[in-house]
Design an enzyme around this catalytic site. Structure first.
Site, short mmCIF file in Angstrom:
data_model
loop_
_atom_site.label_atom_id
_atom_site.label_comp_id
_atom_site.label_asym_id
_atom_site.label_seq_id
_atom_site.Cartn_x
_atom_site.Cartn_y
_atom_site.Cartn_z
N LYS A 37 6.06 9.85 -1.00
CA LYS A 37 7.31 9.10 -1.25
C LYS A 37 8.49 10.02 -0.92
O LYS A 37 8.37 10.88 -0.04
CB LYS A 37 7.33 8.54 -2.66
CG LYS A 37 6.04 7.74 -2.96
CD LYS A 37 6.09 6.88 -4.16
CE LYS A 37 4.76 6.15 -4.30
NZ LYS A 37 4.75 5.18 -5.40
N GLU A 60 -2.49 -2.25 -3.81
CA GLU A 60 -1.68 -1.54 -4.80
C GLU A 60 -0.95 -2.56 -5.68
O GLU A 60 0.10 -3.08 -5.28
CB GLU A 60 -0.63 -0.65 -4.12
CG GLU A 60 -1.22 0.44 -3.26
CD GLU A 60 -0.26 1.62 -3.10
OE1 GLU A 60 -0.71 2.75 -3.31
OE2 GLU A 60 0.93 1.40 -2.80
O1 LIG Z 1 2.49 3.81 -4.64
C1 LIG Z 1 1.50 4.52 -4.69
C2 LIG Z 1 0.90 5.10 -3.49
O2 LIG Z 1 1.40 4.52 -2.34
C3 LIG Z 1 0.86 4.84 -5.99
O3 LIG Z 1 1.73 5.60 -6.73
P1 LIG Z 1 1.19 6.32 -8.08
O4 LIG Z 1 -0.13 6.97 -7.72
O5 LIG Z 1 2.27 7.30 -8.41
O6 LIG Z 1 1.03 5.23 -9.08
#
Ligand SMILES: O=C(CO)COP(=O)(O)O
Length: 256
Positions: free
Chosen positions: A14, A172
Protein backbone atom coordinates in the site's frame (compact mmCIF):
# COMPACT_ATOMS: atom_id res chain seq x y z
CA UNK A 1 -7.02 -34.72 -14.37
CA UNK A 2 -5.50 -33.12 -11.29
CA UNK A 3 -4.76 -29.44 -11.74
CA UNK A 4 -1.60 -28.25 -10.01
CA UNK A 5 -1.50 -24.57 -9.09
CA UNK A 6 1.68 -23.11 -7.61
CA UNK A 7 0.81 -21.43 -4.31
CA UNK A 8 1.41 -17.68 -4.30
CA UNK A 9 1.86 -15.09 -1.55
CA UNK A 10 2.00 -11.41 -2.50
CA UNK A 11 2.68 -8.52 -0.15
CA UNK A 12 0.76 -5.34 -0.93
CA UNK A 13 2.71 -2.57 0.78
CA UNK A 14 0.00 0.00 0.00
CA UNK A 15 1.28 3.59 0.53
CA UNK A 16 4.06 2.54 2.90
CA UNK A 17 7.82 2.41 2.70
CA UNK A 18 10.79 4.70 2.16
CA UNK A 19 14.20 4.25 0.58
CA UNK A 20 15.58 3.96 4.09
CA UNK A 21 13.09 1.37 5.35
CA UNK A 22 12.70 -0.80 2.22
CA UNK A 23 16.23 -2.14 2.19
CA UNK A 24 16.34 -3.56 5.76
CA UNK A 25 12.81 -4.93 5.33
CA UNK A 26 13.76 -6.85 2.19
CA UNK A 27 17.14 -7.96 3.56
CA UNK A 28 15.42 -9.31 6.64
CA UNK A 29 12.75 -11.01 4.54
CA UNK A 30 15.37 -12.66 2.32
CA UNK A 31 17.26 -13.93 5.34
CA UNK A 32 14.06 -15.34 6.88
CA UNK A 33 13.19 -17.06 3.59
CA UNK A 34 16.67 -18.49 2.99
CA UNK A 35 16.86 -22.29 2.99
CA UNK A 36 13.05 -22.56 3.21
CA UNK A 37 10.74 -24.39 0.88
CA UNK A 38 8.93 -21.52 -0.78
CA UNK A 39 5.77 -20.87 -2.71
CA UNK A 40 5.90 -18.18 -5.38
CA UNK A 41 6.45 -14.93 -3.45
CA UNK A 42 6.09 -11.31 -4.55
CA UNK A 43 5.95 -7.81 -3.09
CA UNK A 44 4.16 -4.77 -4.51
CA UNK A 45 5.66 -1.48 -3.27
CA UNK A 46 4.51 2.00 -4.33
CA UNK A 47 5.65 3.04 -7.84
CA UNK A 48 8.62 5.22 -6.71
CA UNK A 49 10.26 2.22 -5.04
CA UNK A 50 9.86 -0.36 -7.81
CA UNK A 51 13.35 0.24 -9.20
CA UNK A 52 14.95 0.02 -5.74
CA UNK A 53 12.98 -3.09 -4.83
CA UNK A 54 13.76 -4.65 -8.21
CA UNK A 55 17.49 -4.04 -7.71
CA UNK A 56 17.39 -5.55 -4.20
CA UNK A 57 15.39 -8.59 -5.30
CA UNK A 58 17.13 -9.34 -8.60
CA UNK A 59 18.66 -12.84 -8.51
CA UNK A 60 16.48 -13.76 -5.50
CA UNK A 61 13.39 -16.00 -5.44
CA UNK A 62 11.15 -13.00 -4.59
CA UNK A 63 9.41 -11.18 -7.45
CA UNK A 64 7.87 -7.72 -7.48
CA UNK A 65 4.96 -5.86 -8.98
CA UNK A 66 2.80 -2.73 -8.87
CA UNK A 67 -0.37 -1.89 -6.94
CA UNK A 68 -2.31 -0.52 -9.91
CA UNK A 69 -1.83 0.24 -13.59
CA UNK A 70 -3.39 2.26 -16.38
CA UNK A 71 -5.91 0.60 -18.65
CA UNK A 72 -4.31 2.62 -21.49
CA UNK A 73 -1.32 1.55 -23.53
CA UNK A 74 0.30 5.01 -23.66
CA UNK A 75 -0.24 8.64 -24.61
CA UNK A 76 -1.81 11.70 -23.00
CA UNK A 77 -2.79 10.25 -19.61
CA UNK A 78 -1.02 12.49 -17.11
CA UNK A 79 -0.01 10.70 -13.95
CA UNK A 80 -0.73 7.21 -15.23
CA UNK A 81 1.69 4.29 -15.59
CA UNK A 82 1.30 1.66 -18.30
CA UNK A 83 1.77 -2.07 -18.02
CA UNK A 84 4.66 -2.00 -20.51
CA UNK A 85 6.46 0.51 -18.25
CA UNK A 86 6.00 -1.93 -15.36
CA UNK A 87 7.41 -4.66 -17.58
CA UNK A 88 10.43 -2.41 -18.26
CA UNK A 89 10.93 -2.21 -14.48
CA UNK A 90 11.08 -5.99 -14.25
CA UNK A 91 7.66 -6.36 -12.62
CA UNK A 92 5.95 -9.73 -12.61
CA UNK A 93 2.55 -8.59 -11.35
CA UNK A 94 0.13 -5.71 -11.20
CA UNK A 95 -2.69 -5.66 -8.69
CA UNK A 96 -5.92 -4.35 -10.23
CA UNK A 97 -9.27 -3.48 -8.68
CA UNK A 98 -8.14 -3.35 -5.07
CA UNK A 99 -11.09 -2.22 -2.96
CA UNK A 100 -9.17 0.89 -1.89
CA UNK A 101 -8.90 1.90 -5.56
CA UNK A 102 -12.54 1.05 -6.24
CA UNK A 103 -13.51 3.14 -3.20
CA UNK A 104 -11.14 6.12 -3.37
CA UNK A 105 -10.48 6.32 -7.12
CA UNK A 106 -13.94 5.29 -8.32
CA UNK A 107 -12.61 2.42 -10.41
CA UNK A 108 -15.47 0.51 -12.03
CA UNK A 109 -15.78 -3.22 -12.75
CA UNK A 110 -15.32 -2.51 -16.47
CA UNK A 111 -12.21 -0.36 -15.92
CA UNK A 112 -10.72 -3.09 -13.74
CA UNK A 113 -11.29 -5.64 -16.52
CA UNK A 114 -9.57 -3.32 -19.02
CA UNK A 115 -6.62 -2.90 -16.65
CA UNK A 116 -6.38 -6.67 -16.27
CA UNK A 117 -6.24 -7.10 -20.04
CA UNK A 118 -3.58 -4.37 -20.40
CA UNK A 119 -1.49 -6.21 -17.81
CA UNK A 120 -1.97 -9.57 -19.48
CA UNK A 121 -1.15 -8.14 -22.91
CA UNK A 122 2.18 -6.87 -21.55
CA UNK A 123 3.14 -10.31 -20.30
CA UNK A 124 2.59 -9.57 -16.61
CA UNK A 125 0.21 -11.33 -14.24
CA UNK A 126 -2.84 -9.32 -13.17
CA UNK A 127 -3.95 -9.91 -9.58
CA UNK A 128 -7.63 -9.05 -9.85
CA UNK A 129 -9.24 -8.14 -6.51
CA UNK A 130 -12.88 -8.74 -5.71
CA UNK A 131 -14.81 -8.62 -2.47
CA UNK A 132 -17.90 -7.32 -0.73
CA UNK A 133 -18.30 -4.45 1.73
CA UNK A 134 -19.60 -4.90 5.27
CA UNK A 135 -23.05 -3.67 4.22
CA UNK A 136 -23.14 -6.05 1.26
CA UNK A 137 -22.08 -8.90 3.49
CA UNK A 138 -24.79 -8.03 6.01
CA UNK A 139 -27.33 -8.04 3.17
CA UNK A 140 -26.15 -11.51 2.04
CA UNK A 141 -24.95 -9.99 -1.25
CA UNK A 142 -21.42 -11.43 -1.19
CA UNK A 143 -21.72 -13.86 -4.09
CA UNK A 144 -23.81 -11.45 -6.18
CA UNK A 145 -21.19 -8.71 -5.73
CA UNK A 146 -18.38 -11.05 -6.70
CA UNK A 147 -20.29 -12.25 -9.76
CA UNK A 148 -20.85 -8.63 -10.81
CA UNK A 149 -17.17 -7.73 -10.31
CA UNK A 150 -15.93 -10.82 -12.14
CA UNK A 151 -18.36 -10.68 -15.08
CA UNK A 152 -16.47 -8.16 -17.29
CA UNK A 153 -13.17 -9.86 -16.45
CA UNK A 154 -14.47 -13.26 -17.53
CA UNK A 155 -15.94 -11.76 -20.68
CA UNK A 156 -12.62 -10.12 -21.57
CA UNK A 157 -10.72 -13.31 -20.83
CA UNK A 158 -13.04 -15.48 -22.91
CA UNK A 159 -10.72 -15.30 -25.90
CA UNK A 160 -7.59 -16.02 -23.91
CA UNK A 161 -8.76 -18.89 -21.74
CA UNK A 162 -5.49 -20.77 -22.19
CA UNK A 163 -3.78 -17.96 -20.27
CA UNK A 164 -5.46 -19.03 -17.06
CA UNK A 165 -2.13 -19.67 -15.34
CA UNK A 166 -1.20 -16.06 -15.98
CA UNK A 167 -4.19 -14.64 -14.14
CA UNK A 168 -4.75 -14.43 -10.39
CA UNK A 169 -7.99 -13.55 -8.58
CA UNK A 170 -7.82 -12.28 -4.98
CA UNK A 171 -10.88 -12.48 -2.76
CA UNK A 172 -10.64 -9.66 -0.22
CA UNK A 173 -13.75 -8.96 1.85
CA UNK A 174 -13.53 -5.20 2.40
CA UNK A 175 -14.59 -5.56 6.04
CA UNK A 176 -11.65 -7.89 6.71
CA UNK A 177 -8.99 -5.53 5.34
CA UNK A 178 -6.86 -4.03 8.08
CA UNK A 179 -9.46 -4.84 10.75
CA UNK A 180 -8.10 -8.02 12.27
CA UNK A 181 -11.39 -9.71 11.36
CA UNK A 182 -11.52 -12.62 8.94
CA UNK A 183 -14.45 -14.69 7.73
CA UNK A 184 -14.65 -18.18 9.23
CA UNK A 185 -12.65 -20.79 7.30
CA UNK A 186 -16.01 -22.16 6.07
CA UNK A 187 -16.97 -18.66 4.92
CA UNK A 188 -13.71 -18.22 3.00
CA UNK A 189 -13.99 -21.66 1.43
CA UNK A 190 -17.61 -21.05 0.39
CA UNK A 191 -16.66 -17.91 -1.55
CA UNK A 192 -13.57 -19.54 -3.06
CA UNK A 193 -15.65 -22.54 -4.16
CA UNK A 194 -17.99 -20.12 -5.90
CA UNK A 195 -15.14 -18.26 -7.64
CA UNK A 196 -13.44 -21.57 -8.56
CA UNK A 197 -16.64 -22.78 -10.23
CA UNK A 198 -16.97 -19.52 -12.21
CA UNK A 199 -13.33 -19.68 -13.34
CA UNK A 200 -13.50 -23.37 -14.23
CA UNK A 201 -16.68 -22.77 -16.24
CA UNK A 202 -14.77 -20.10 -18.18
CA UNK A 203 -11.91 -22.54 -18.86
CA UNK A 204 -9.60 -20.78 -16.39
CA UNK A 205 -8.71 -23.89 -14.42
CA UNK A 206 -5.15 -22.72 -13.82
CA UNK A 207 -6.15 -19.34 -12.39
CA UNK A 208 -5.12 -19.09 -8.77
CA UNK A 209 -7.44 -17.66 -6.11
CA UNK A 210 -5.80 -15.83 -3.22
CA UNK A 211 -7.46 -14.83 0.02
CA UNK A 212 -6.70 -11.37 1.45
CA UNK A 213 -7.87 -9.52 4.56
CA UNK A 214 -6.11 -9.67 7.94
CA UNK A 215 -3.92 -12.65 7.05
CA UNK A 216 -1.21 -13.04 9.71
CA UNK A 217 1.40 -15.61 10.57
CA UNK A 218 -1.03 -16.89 13.19
CA UNK A 219 -3.97 -17.66 10.84
CA UNK A 220 -2.18 -18.34 7.55
CA UNK A 221 -1.87 -22.08 8.04
CA UNK A 222 -5.61 -22.50 8.65
CA UNK A 223 -6.53 -20.34 5.65
CA UNK A 224 -4.04 -21.95 3.28
CA UNK A 225 -5.21 -25.44 4.25
CA UNK A 226 -8.60 -24.71 2.64
CA UNK A 227 -9.01 -26.59 -0.63
CA UNK A 228 -9.58 -23.60 -2.94
CA UNK A 229 -7.25 -21.07 -1.32
CA UNK A 230 -4.12 -20.97 -3.49
CA UNK A 231 -2.31 -18.41 -1.35
CA UNK A 232 -2.70 -14.91 0.03
CA UNK A 233 -2.61 -11.20 -0.69
CA UNK A 234 -1.13 -9.63 2.41
CA UNK A 235 -1.33 -6.02 3.60
CA UNK A 236 -0.12 -5.04 7.07
CA UNK A 237 1.74 -8.28 7.77
CA UNK A 238 3.81 -7.81 4.59
CA UNK A 239 5.58 -4.92 6.33
CA UNK A 240 6.91 -7.28 9.01
CA UNK A 241 9.61 -9.55 7.59
CA UNK A 242 9.13 -12.28 10.17
CA UNK A 243 5.34 -12.40 9.93
CA UNK A 244 5.42 -12.29 6.13
CA UNK A 245 7.97 -15.09 5.98
CA UNK A 246 5.79 -17.21 8.32
CA UNK A 247 2.88 -16.63 5.92
CA UNK A 248 5.05 -17.63 2.96
CA UNK A 249 6.14 -20.82 4.68
CA UNK A 250 2.52 -21.68 5.49
CA UNK A 251 1.65 -21.43 1.80
CA UNK A 252 4.58 -23.72 0.94
CA UNK A 253 2.62 -26.52 2.63
CA UNK A 254 0.45 -26.50 -0.48
CA UNK A 255 3.38 -27.39 -2.73
CA UNK A 256 2.97 -30.88 -4.11
O1 LIG B 1 -5.80 -5.20 1.42
C1 LIG B 1 -5.09 -6.15 1.69
C2 LIG B 1 -4.11 -6.68 0.74
O2 LIG B 1 -4.31 -6.18 -0.53
C3 LIG B 1 -5.17 -6.81 3.01
O3 LIG B 1 -4.75 -5.92 3.98
P1 LIG B 1 -4.47 -6.46 5.48
O4 LIG B 1 -3.66 -7.73 5.34
O5 LIG B 1 -3.72 -5.35 6.13
O6 LIG B 1 -5.82 -6.71 6.07
Amino acid sequence: MTVVRTPLVVGNWKMNGSFERNQPLLESLLSHLAQKRLPEVGVCPPFPYLAQVGALLAETPVRWGAQTVSEHRGGAYTGQVSATMLKDLGCSYAIVGHSERRQYCAETDDAVARQAMAVLDSGLVPIICVGESAAEEAACQTLAVIDRQLAPVLLALAGVADEGASVVVAYEPVWAIGTGKTPTPEGVQAVHTHIRAALDAAGLVQTRILYGGSVKGSNAETLFALPDVDGGLIGGAALDAQDFSTICTAAANRLV
